[in-house]
Scaffold this motif. Structure first.
Motif, PDB file in Angstrom:
ATOM      1  N   THR A  16       0.838  -1.198   0.000  1.00  0.00           N
ATOM      2  CA  THR A  16       0.000   0.000   0.000  1.00  0.00           C
ATOM      3  C   THR A  16       0.874   1.249   0.000  1.00  0.00           C
ATOM      4  O   THR A  16       0.627   2.181  -0.753  1.00  0.00           O
ATOM      5  N   ARG A  17       1.895   1.303   0.840  1.00  0.00           N
ATOM      6  CA  ARG A  17       2.798   2.461   0.893  1.00  0.00           C
ATOM      7  C   ARG A  17       3.533   2.611  -0.423  1.00  0.00           C
ATOM      8  O   ARG A  17       3.678   3.717  -0.935  1.00  0.00           O
ATOM      9  N   ARG A  18       3.992   1.503  -0.990  1.00  0.00           N
ATOM     10  CA  ARG A  18       4.679   1.553  -2.283  1.00  0.00           C
ATOM     11  C   ARG A  18       3.734   2.082  -3.353  1.00  0.00           C
ATOM     12  O   ARG A  18       4.111   2.929  -4.160  1.00  0.00           O
ATOM     13  N   ASP A  19       2.503   1.587  -3.352  1.00  0.00           N
ATOM     14  CA  ASP A  19       1.520   2.070  -4.322  1.00  0.00           C
ATOM     15  C   ASP A  19       1.277   3.565  -4.166  1.00  0.00           C
ATOM     16  O   ASP A  19       1.146   4.287  -5.157  1.00  0.00           O
ATOM     17  N   GLU A  20       1.219   4.026  -2.920  1.00  0.00           N
ATOM     18  CA  GLU A  20       1.038   5.458  -2.668  1.00  0.00           C
ATOM     19  C   GLU A  20       2.224   6.253  -3.200  1.00  0.00           C
ATOM     20  O   GLU A  20       2.042   7.300  -3.835  1.00  0.00           O
ATOM     21  N   GLY A  64       2.142   6.374  -6.971  1.00  0.00           N
ATOM     22  CA  GLY A  64       1.125   7.341  -7.391  1.00  0.00           C
ATOM     23  C   GLY A  64       1.576   8.772  -7.191  1.00  0.00           C
ATOM     24  O   GLY A  64       1.367   9.636  -8.064  1.00  0.00           O
ATOM     25  N   ASP A  65       2.211   9.051  -6.056  1.00  0.00           N
ATOM     26  CA  ASP A  65       2.706  10.398  -5.774  1.00  0.00           C
ATOM     27  C   ASP A  65       3.809  10.796  -6.763  1.00  0.00           C
ATOM     28  O   ASP A  65       3.819  11.929  -7.265  1.00  0.00           O
ATOM     29  N   ILE A  66       4.733   9.878  -7.038  1.00  0.00           N
ATOM     30  CA  ILE A  66       5.818  10.163  -7.976  1.00  0.00           C
ATOM     31  C   ILE A  66       5.257  10.409  -9.370  1.00  0.00           C
ATOM     32  O   ILE A  66       5.669  11.344 -10.071  1.00  0.00           O
ATOM     33  N   THR A  67       4.304   9.585  -9.785  1.00  0.00           N
ATOM     34  CA  THR A  67       3.688   9.761 -11.097  1.00  0.00           C
ATOM     35  C   THR A  67       3.002  11.122 -11.192  1.00  0.00           C
ATOM     36  O   THR A  67       3.155  11.837 -12.193  1.00  0.00           O
ATOM     37  N   ALA A  68       2.288  11.513 -10.151  1.00  0.00           N
ATOM     38  CA  ALA A  68       1.634  12.824 -10.137  1.00  0.00           C
ATOM     39  C   ALA A  68       2.671  13.949 -10.160  1.00  0.00           C
ATOM     40  O   ALA A  68       2.491  14.956 -10.858  1.00  0.00           O
ATOM     41  N   ASP A  69       3.772  13.779  -9.419  1.00  0.00           N
ATOM     42  CA  ASP A  69       4.838  14.786  -9.413  1.00  0.00           C
ATOM     43  C   ASP A  69       5.479  14.921 -10.794  1.00  0.00           C
ATOM     44  O   ASP A  69       5.782  16.036 -11.248  1.00  0.00           O
ATOM     45  N   LEU A  70       5.706  13.795 -11.471  1.00  0.00           N
ATOM     46  CA  LEU A  70       6.280  13.843 -12.814  1.00  0.00           C
ATOM     47  C   LEU A  70       5.350  14.579 -13.784  1.00  0.00           C
ATOM     48  O   LEU A  70       5.803  15.371 -14.609  1.00  0.00           O
ATOM     49  N   ARG A  71       4.038  14.301 -13.664  1.00  0.00           N
ATOM     50  CA  ARG A  71       3.067  15.014 -14.510  1.00  0.00           C
ATOM     51  C   ARG A  71       3.099  16.513 -14.224  1.00  0.00           C
ATOM     52  O   ARG A  71       3.118  17.342 -15.144  1.00  0.00           O
ATOM     53  N   ALA A  72       3.099  16.883 -12.952  1.00  0.00           N
ATOM     54  CA  ALA A  72       3.114  18.298 -12.576  1.00  0.00           C
ATOM     55  C   ALA A  72       4.400  18.968 -13.079  1.00  0.00           C
ATOM     56  O   ALA A  72       4.356  20.092 -13.603  1.00  0.00           O
TER      57      ALA A  72
END
Length: 163
Positions: A7-11, A14-22
């Motif tokens: 769960t933490r890894r998935d979070e 997801g956070d890294i993917t969102a940061d890369l998009r931003a």
């Protein structure tokens, strides 16, 4: 509170993917601002970045390689280079060993306006990197290199599918 590792890894993923998009969106905004200020189109900007990266790596780019990288025909790349050269952003240099070969390099004016525009961003970037150890930066670099490689593989696959 206990969180299972997956769960933490998935979070984190997801956070890294969102940061890369931003980061990508914000970088595009900065690039568009530079392009607009200097009367450049998106392809012009991509070409300047390719010339800068090639020159920075010590392997200056040829018109043919630039055309391949930008996925442009030889006629389109010639028009692009002519436009950037007339605007003072790049120059054509002949290879000293093979005079038929042309290298594209930043012209003095182009380098000056790029440094002037991007210097504040460079300072901010340096300040962020200063907060990381050499070992942490090595991990980030490895991650970014592999992400860029993955994106380029996907880009190339899309180009092949379009052909």
């Amino acid at each position: 509170m206990y969180r299972p590792r997956d769960t933490r890894r998935d979070e984190l993923v997801g956070d890294i993917t969102a940061d890369l998009r931003a980061y990508t969106v914000d970088a595009q905004h900065v690039g568009h601002a530079f392009a607009a200020r200097h009367g450049l189109g998106q392809t012009d900007l991509q070409a300047l970045i390719a010339v800068m990266d090639a020159e920075g790596s010590g392997d200056p780019i040829t018109p043919g390689r630039l055309g391949e990288q930008l996925n442009l025909s030889s006629g389109s790349i010639t028009a692009l280079i002519d436009r950037l050269e007339r605007a003072g952003h790049i120059r054509r240099d002949r290879d000293t060993t093979d005079r038929r070969k042309i290298f594209l390099r930043y012209a003095e004016r182009g380098a000056r306006v790029a440094v002037e525009f991007f210097r504040p961003l460079g300072r901010r970037t340096d300040a962020v990197m200063d907060r990381f150890t050499e070992e942490e930066l090595a991990i980030v670099h490895r991650f970014m290199r592999e992400i860029v490689g993955s994106m380029r593989e996907h880009r190339d696959a899309m180009r092949q599918a379009a052909d």
